[in-house]
Every structure is written in structure tokens, then in C-alpha cells.
Design a protein around this motif. Structure first.
Motif, PDB file in Angstrom:
ATOM      1  N   LEU A   1       9.851  22.249 -29.836  1.00 49.80           N
ATOM      2  CA  LEU A   1      11.177  21.777 -30.206  1.00 49.80           C
ATOM      3  C   LEU A   1      12.002  21.512 -28.957  1.00 49.80           C
ATOM      4  CD1 LEU A   1      13.154  21.267 -32.572  1.00 49.80           C
ATOM      5  CD2 LEU A   1      13.792  23.681 -32.429  1.00 49.80           C
ATOM      6  N   CYS A   2      12.493  20.295 -28.830  1.00 54.53           N
ATOM      7  CA  CYS A   2      13.319  19.913 -27.694  1.00 54.53           C
ATOM      8  C   CYS A   2      14.749  19.682 -28.176  1.00 54.53           C
ATOM      9  CB  CYS A   2      12.775  18.647 -27.029  1.00 54.53           C
ATOM     10  SG  CYS A   2      13.732  18.108 -25.584  1.00 54.53           S
ATOM     11  N   LEU A   3      15.687  20.458 -27.624  1.00 55.21           N
ATOM     12  CA  LEU A   3      17.094  20.310 -27.970  1.00 55.21           C
ATOM     13  C   LEU A   3      17.745  19.363 -26.970  1.00 55.21           C
ATOM     14  CD1 LEU A   3      18.058  24.073 -28.563  1.00 55.21           C
ATOM     15  CD2 LEU A   3      16.738  22.540 -30.034  1.00 55.21           C
ATOM     16  N   ALA A   4      18.217  18.220 -27.454  1.00 61.09           N
ATOM     17  CA  ALA A   4      18.849  17.223 -26.593  1.00 61.09           C
ATOM     18  C   ALA A   4      20.357  17.314 -26.782  1.00 61.09           C
ATOM     19  CB  ALA A   4      18.343  15.830 -26.928  1.00 61.09           C
ATOM     20  N   CYS A   5      21.048  17.827 -25.780  1.00 59.61           N
ATOM     21  CA  CYS A   5      22.467  18.144 -25.919  1.00 59.61           C
ATOM     22  C   CYS A   5      23.258  17.681 -24.698  1.00 59.61           C
ATOM     23  CB  CYS A   5      22.667  19.645 -26.096  1.00 59.61           C
ATOM     24  SG  CYS A   5      21.688  20.392 -27.424  1.00 59.61           S
ATOM     25  N   ARG A   6      24.535  17.417 -24.917  1.00 57.05           N
ATOM     26  CA  ARG A   6      25.428  17.018 -23.828  1.00 57.05           C
ATOM     27  C   ARG A   6      25.851  18.216 -22.991  1.00 57.05           C
ATOM     28  NH1 ARG A   6      30.956  14.466 -25.775  1.00 57.05           N
ATOM     29  NH2 ARG A   6      30.999  16.535 -26.742  1.00 57.05           N
ATOM     30  N   ASN A   7      26.185  19.312 -23.649  1.00 54.00           N
ATOM     31  CA  ASN A   7      26.678  20.514 -22.973  1.00 54.00           C
ATOM     32  C   ASN A   7      25.520  21.499 -22.794  1.00 54.00           C
ATOM     33  OD1 ASN A   7      27.830  23.168 -22.527  1.00 54.00           O
ATOM     34  ND2 ASN A   7      29.801  22.347 -23.175  1.00 54.00           N
ATOM     35  N   MET A   8      25.048  21.640 -21.568  1.00 49.60           N
ATOM     36  CA  MET A   8      23.864  22.467 -21.339  1.00 49.60           C
ATOM     37  C   MET A   8      24.152  23.957 -21.525  1.00 49.60           C
ATOM     38  SD  MET A   8      21.556  20.368 -21.118  1.00 49.60           S
ATOM     39  CE  MET A   8      20.197  21.464 -20.724  1.00 49.60           C
ATOM     40  N   GLN A   9      25.363  24.375 -21.286  1.00 49.61           N
ATOM     41  CA  GLN A   9      25.701  25.781 -21.512  1.00 49.61           C
ATOM     42  C   GLN A   9      25.576  26.124 -22.993  1.00 49.61           C
ATOM     43  OE1 GLN A   9      29.524  26.948 -19.945  1.00 49.61           O
ATOM     44  NE2 GLN A   9      29.321  29.064 -20.648  1.00 49.61           N
ATOM     45  N   ARG A  10      26.083  25.246 -23.841  1.00 48.26           N
ATOM     46  CA  ARG A  10      25.964  25.467 -25.284  1.00 48.26           C
ATOM     47  C   ARG A  10      24.515  25.299 -25.744  1.00 48.26           C
ATOM     48  NH1 ARG A  10      30.306  22.116 -28.537  1.00 48.26           N
ATOM     49  NH2 ARG A  10      29.391  23.387 -30.204  1.00 48.26           N
ATOM     50  N   ALA A  11      23.787  24.407 -25.080  1.00 51.12           N
ATOM     51  CA  ALA A  11      22.377  24.220 -25.424  1.00 51.12           C
ATOM     52  C   ALA A  11      21.578  25.485 -25.121  1.00 51.12           C
ATOM     53  CB  ALA A  11      21.805  23.035 -24.652  1.00 51.12           C
ATOM     54  N   LYS A  12      21.855  26.105 -23.978  1.00 52.04           N
ATOM     55  CA  LYS A  12      21.165  27.352 -23.623  1.00 52.04           C
ATOM     56  C   LYS A  12      21.506  28.464 -24.613  1.00 52.04           C
ATOM     57  CE  LYS A  12      20.956  26.275 -18.687  1.00 52.04           C
ATOM     58  NZ  LYS A  12      21.495  26.595 -17.343  1.00 52.04           N
ATOM     59  N   ALA A  13      22.762  28.493 -25.063  1.00 51.33           N
ATOM     60  CA  ALA A  13      23.166  29.493 -26.060  1.00 51.33           C
ATOM     61  C   ALA A  13      22.450  29.264 -27.377  1.00 51.33           C
ATOM     62  CB  ALA A  13      24.679  29.447 -26.261  1.00 51.33           C
ATOM     63  N   ALA A  14      22.292  27.998 -27.764  1.00 56.20           N
ATOM     64  CA  ALA A  14      21.574  27.672 -28.994  1.00 56.20           C
ATOM     65  C   ALA A  14      20.105  28.073 -28.889  1.00 56.20           C
ATOM     66  CB  ALA A  14      21.692  26.175 -29.282  1.00 56.20           C
ATOM     67  N   LYS A  15      19.496  27.801 -27.731  1.00 60.01           N
ATOM     68  CA  LYS A  15      18.101  28.191 -27.520  1.00 60.01           C
ATOM     69  C   LYS A  15      17.945  29.701 -27.619  1.00 60.01           C
ATOM     70  CE  LYS A  15      14.352  28.067 -24.112  1.00 60.01           C
ATOM     71  NZ  LYS A  15      13.910  27.561 -22.787  1.00 60.01           N
ATOM     72  N   SER A  16      18.849  30.435 -27.005  1.00 61.58           N
ATOM     73  CA  SER A  16      18.792  31.903 -27.047  1.00 61.58           C
ATOM     74  C   SER A  16      18.920  32.407 -28.483  1.00 61.58           C
ATOM     75  CB  SER A  16      19.905  32.496 -26.180  1.00 61.58           C
ATOM     76  OG  SER A  16      19.724  32.148 -24.824  1.00 61.58           O
ATOM     77  N   ALA A  17      19.807  31.790 -29.250  1.00 62.95           N
ATOM     78  CA  ALA A  17      19.989  32.200 -30.645  1.00 62.95           C
ATOM     79  C   ALA A  17      18.728  31.947 -31.462  1.00 62.95           C
ATOM     80  CB  ALA A  17      21.174  31.460 -31.251  1.00 62.95           C
ATOM     81  N   LEU A  18      18.079  30.815 -31.216  1.00 68.62           N
ATOM     82  CA  LEU A  18      16.848  30.498 -31.939  1.00 68.62           C
ATOM     83  C   LEU A  18      15.717  31.459 -31.557  1.00 68.62           C
ATOM     84  CD1 LEU A  18      16.952  26.592 -31.689  1.00 68.62           C
ATOM     85  CD2 LEU A  18      17.231  27.938 -33.778  1.00 68.62           C
ATOM     86  N   LEU A  19      15.680  31.848 -30.301  1.00 68.32           N
ATOM     87  CA  LEU A  19      14.628  32.756 -29.841  1.00 68.32           C
ATOM     88  C   LEU A  19      14.805  34.179 -30.368  1.00 68.32           C
ATOM     89  CD1 LEU A  19      14.166  31.552 -26.153  1.00 68.32           C
ATOM     90  CD2 LEU A  19      12.559  31.274 -28.056  1.00 68.32           C
ATOM     91  N   VAL A  20      16.025  34.527 -30.764  1.00 66.90           N
ATOM     92  CA  VAL A  20      16.234  35.838 -31.370  1.00 66.90           C
ATOM     93  C   VAL A  20      15.461  35.950 -32.675  1.00 66.90           C
ATOM     94  CG1 VAL A  20      17.956  37.329 -32.477  1.00 66.90           C
ATOM     95  CG2 VAL A  20      18.462  36.258 -30.278  1.00 66.90           C
ATOM     96  N   SER A  21      15.540  34.899 -33.491  1.00 67.24           N
ATOM     97  CA  SER A  21      14.841  34.920 -34.785  1.00 67.24           C
ATOM     98  C   SER A  21      13.416  34.405 -34.682  1.00 67.24           C
ATOM     99  CB  SER A  21      15.617  34.095 -35.822  1.00 67.24           C
ATOM    100  OG  SER A  21      15.908  32.802 -35.319  1.00 67.24           O
TER     101      SER A  21
END
Length: 345
Positions: free
Chosen positions: A31-51
Motif C-alpha cells: 500500500l502506497c500512501l500518496a499525500c501532500r503533507n508528509m508529516q500527516r502521511a507518516k502519522a497515517a502510516k503509524s496508525a495503520l501499522l498499529v492495527s
């Protein structure tokens, strides 16, 4: 080989909910998250990795409002992957939405209240602006940036013997009456969001006509009425506090009020379980949620003129040619300036 799935606008709302659902269904995808704001993208990745601690997730910076960013992101994706199985064209904006309070109050106590909330017709206008690339911001963010991304990713999307899928996040606000082929960037109107979403419906039909023979299939979804940051920006917070009980009450009587990002992502997720070549290219797939909270997907025919769709596609190709030439000219000028500075040092 793992399936590679790229989602634009994946760091919040429907995009993030879709990522969660995709990983819950198939933890073996990349899964590749393509986002403008990389800080928010990293937070989203971390949230997904929790579950999903074993999930294979990567990030790429993509601002679909910037032509240069689109081309740079496409080059990065092509360096990383040999093919792309699914591309979710989900990123979008509705800048500076304005509400007619008179229209809101009149509609709130009328028989059209459900339609008003579901589509925003007669209620919402937007204040668009011109980007540094000389394009209308809503048009380039919601449609043209994605079109250029598709064009640049053709080597990954169109491979012999392989089927790939495009999925556009459209809207119930996509109305033919808001779109004009003579002003397809909607620089002269006040319903740029509606125009851009109808444009994505048109483009999807044309993409199928041009790319199905190369194994690439395009579909359009409508998430229903979903409460996201985009939605909450339409009205002051105290209004939402007042009307949310009404929204949940209406949900008992209309299945288009999906309300949560998870429910709104239903059609996006459902399409991932289907064979792209078996889908109706002229249908919009709607996320639906029953009063009891059961999710399902309902296809509905789009109000599309195929001749208009083809004419629009040709106009996009012409615009693509112009922006590529402009960008090349700017890069050449920059290179010449750098060379001059080097010579005088």
C-alpha cells in the motif's frame, strides 16, 4: 508478486478509512500512501501499522495541485515499482465553501431537506483561485493533476496480459448543469467542486474507451454524505452540533447518509473485490448505509454524453501538451541561469 495499490489523499477521511479496510481484507498488498503533507502521511502510516503491524506500507509525496509535484511523484513511483494494480484517485478539495443561510433555513424545513444535504444543490458555492501553474485550483486538484498522474504512470498501469484499475472518488454533487465544455476549468462559475466532480465522471467514461484494450479499467464512486474535514469546513462548528441529531435521524430514512468515513469508503472497497473488466463503465457506484448501519454498494447510471466525454478528453490532452511545454521551458530557463551563475563565479 504483491499487488501494488496507490491511494491519493490517503492521510485522513475516506482515503485513510479505505486503506484500513484494504489491509483488513488483504494484508499481503503493498500500500502506497500518496499525500501532500508528509508529516500527516507518516502519522497515517503509524496508525495503520498499529492495527496491521506486518503491513507493507510506503509513502510518496504528491500534491496534485502542483504539476511539478505530480511529475516528480510519478517518476518516484516508476522507480520503485514494476507495475501498479490499483490507483485510487481520491484526493480533493472544496476551498472556501459558502453557505446561503437563507437557502439553508428554507431547505431545512422543506420536503427537499434530504436532497439539500445529500447534494448541496442550491446551497453551496466555492471561491476558487488560480495556482502558480496558471490553472484553476479545484480543477487541477480534483481532476487534472490525477489525469496527468495516470498519463505518466501508463507504463505501470498498462502492461500486456495484466489488468489494472482506476477508481475515482466522485460526489452526489457532480451535476451536469454545473459543467461547461467551454469553461471546463470553471473559471467563470461558483460551483467549481460540482463541475470538477462531473468532469471526473466524464473522464472515467473516456478513459475506458481509450484504455480498456490495454488492460486498464476506470470506475467512479460516490461516498454519500460523509462527515470529514472537508464537510465540517462548510459550516461553523456550532451548526454541526445543532444539526447532527437531525442528520442521524435522516439516516433512518435515506441510505445515502453514510456519515462516517468507514461507511463512505464502502464502494471504494467493494470495487477492489470485483473484476474491473466486468464492471459497468457508465455506472457510478454509490456507498449506501441502511438505517440499521448495514453497508452495501448500489450502481446507478451516470448522466453522461459520450460525445461530450470524448471532446473533454481531447481538451485535456491539449492542456497537457501546453503545461508540459511550459514546464520544460521554465526548466530550460533555470538551467541556463544556473549555467550563467557558474560561469561568472
Amino acid at each position: 508478486m504483491k499487488k501494488v495499490v496507490l491511494v491519493t489523499g490517503a492521510n485522513s477521511g475516506i482515503g485513510l478509512a479505505l486503506c484500513e479496510r484494504l489491509l483488513s481484507h488483504d494484508s499481503q498488498i503493498h500500500l502506497c500512501l500518496a499525500c501532500r503533507n508528509m508529516q500527516r502521511a507518516k502519522a497515517a502510516k503509524s496508525a495503520l501499522l498499529v492495527s496491521h503491524p506486518d503491513a507493507d506500507i510506503s509513502l510518496v509525496r504528491l500534491d496534485v495541485c502542483s504539476i511539478k509535484s505530480v511529475f516528480e511523484a510519478a517518476e518516484e513511483v516508476k522507480r520503485r515499482y514494476e507495475r501498479l494494480d490499483r490507483l485510487y484517485l481520491n484526493a480533493g478539495i472544496m476551498p472556501n465553501p459558502q453557505i446561503s443561510l437563507k437557502g439553508f433555513m428554507n431547505g431545512l424545513f422543506s420536503r427537499n431537506v434530504i436532497s439539500m444535504f445529500a447534494t448541496g444543490e442550491g446551497l453551496l458555492t466555492q471561491q476558487d483561485r488560480v495556482t502558480s501553474d496558471g490553472l484553476q485550483e479545484v480543477f487541477v486538484t480534483n481532476l487534472f493533476g490525477h489525469f496527468l498522474l495516470i498519463r505518466d504512470l501508463q507504463p505501470l498501469l498498462c502492461q500486456p496480459g495484466h489488468v489494472s484499475q482506476l477508481v475515482w472518488t466522485s460526489s452526489s454533487n457532480a451535476r451536469r448543469s454545473a459543467f461547461s465544455l467551454g469553461d471546463f476549468q470553471h473559471s467563470q462559475g461558483v460551483e467549481s467542486y460540482s463541475s470538477s466532480k462531473y468532469a471526473s465522471d466524464l473522464l472515467s467514461v473516456s478513459l475506458n474507451r481509450h484504455y480498456n484494450t490495454r488492460g486498464l479499467y476506470s470506475s467512479v464512486i460516490c461516498p454519500g454524505l460523509v462527515m470529514t474535514n472537508l464537510t465540517y469546513g462548510i459550516l461553523p462548528s456550532f451548526f454541526w452540533t445543532l444539526i447532527m441529531p437531525i442528520m442521524w435521524l435522516i439516516r433512518l430514512f435515506t441510505n445515502t447518509f453514510t456519515l462516517t468515513p468507514y461507511n463512505g469508503a464502502e464502494a471504494l472497497f467493494w470495487l477492489s473485490t470485483q473484476k474491473p473488466e466486468a464492471l459497468d463503465p457508465r455506472a457510478k457506484y454509490h456507498s449506501m448505509t441502511s438505517g440499521l448501519g448495514n453497508n452495501y454498494t448500489l450502481p446507478r447510471k451516470m448522466d453522461i454524453d459520450e460525445e461530450m466525454a470524448e471532446a473533454f478528453y481531447e481538451k485535456l490532452l491539449q492542456l497537457e501538451n501546453r503545461v508540459r511545454k511550459k514546464l520544460k521551458s521554465e526548466e530550460d530557463e533555470l538551467d541556463a541561469y544556473r549555467s550563467y551563475l557558474h560561469q561568472i563565479e
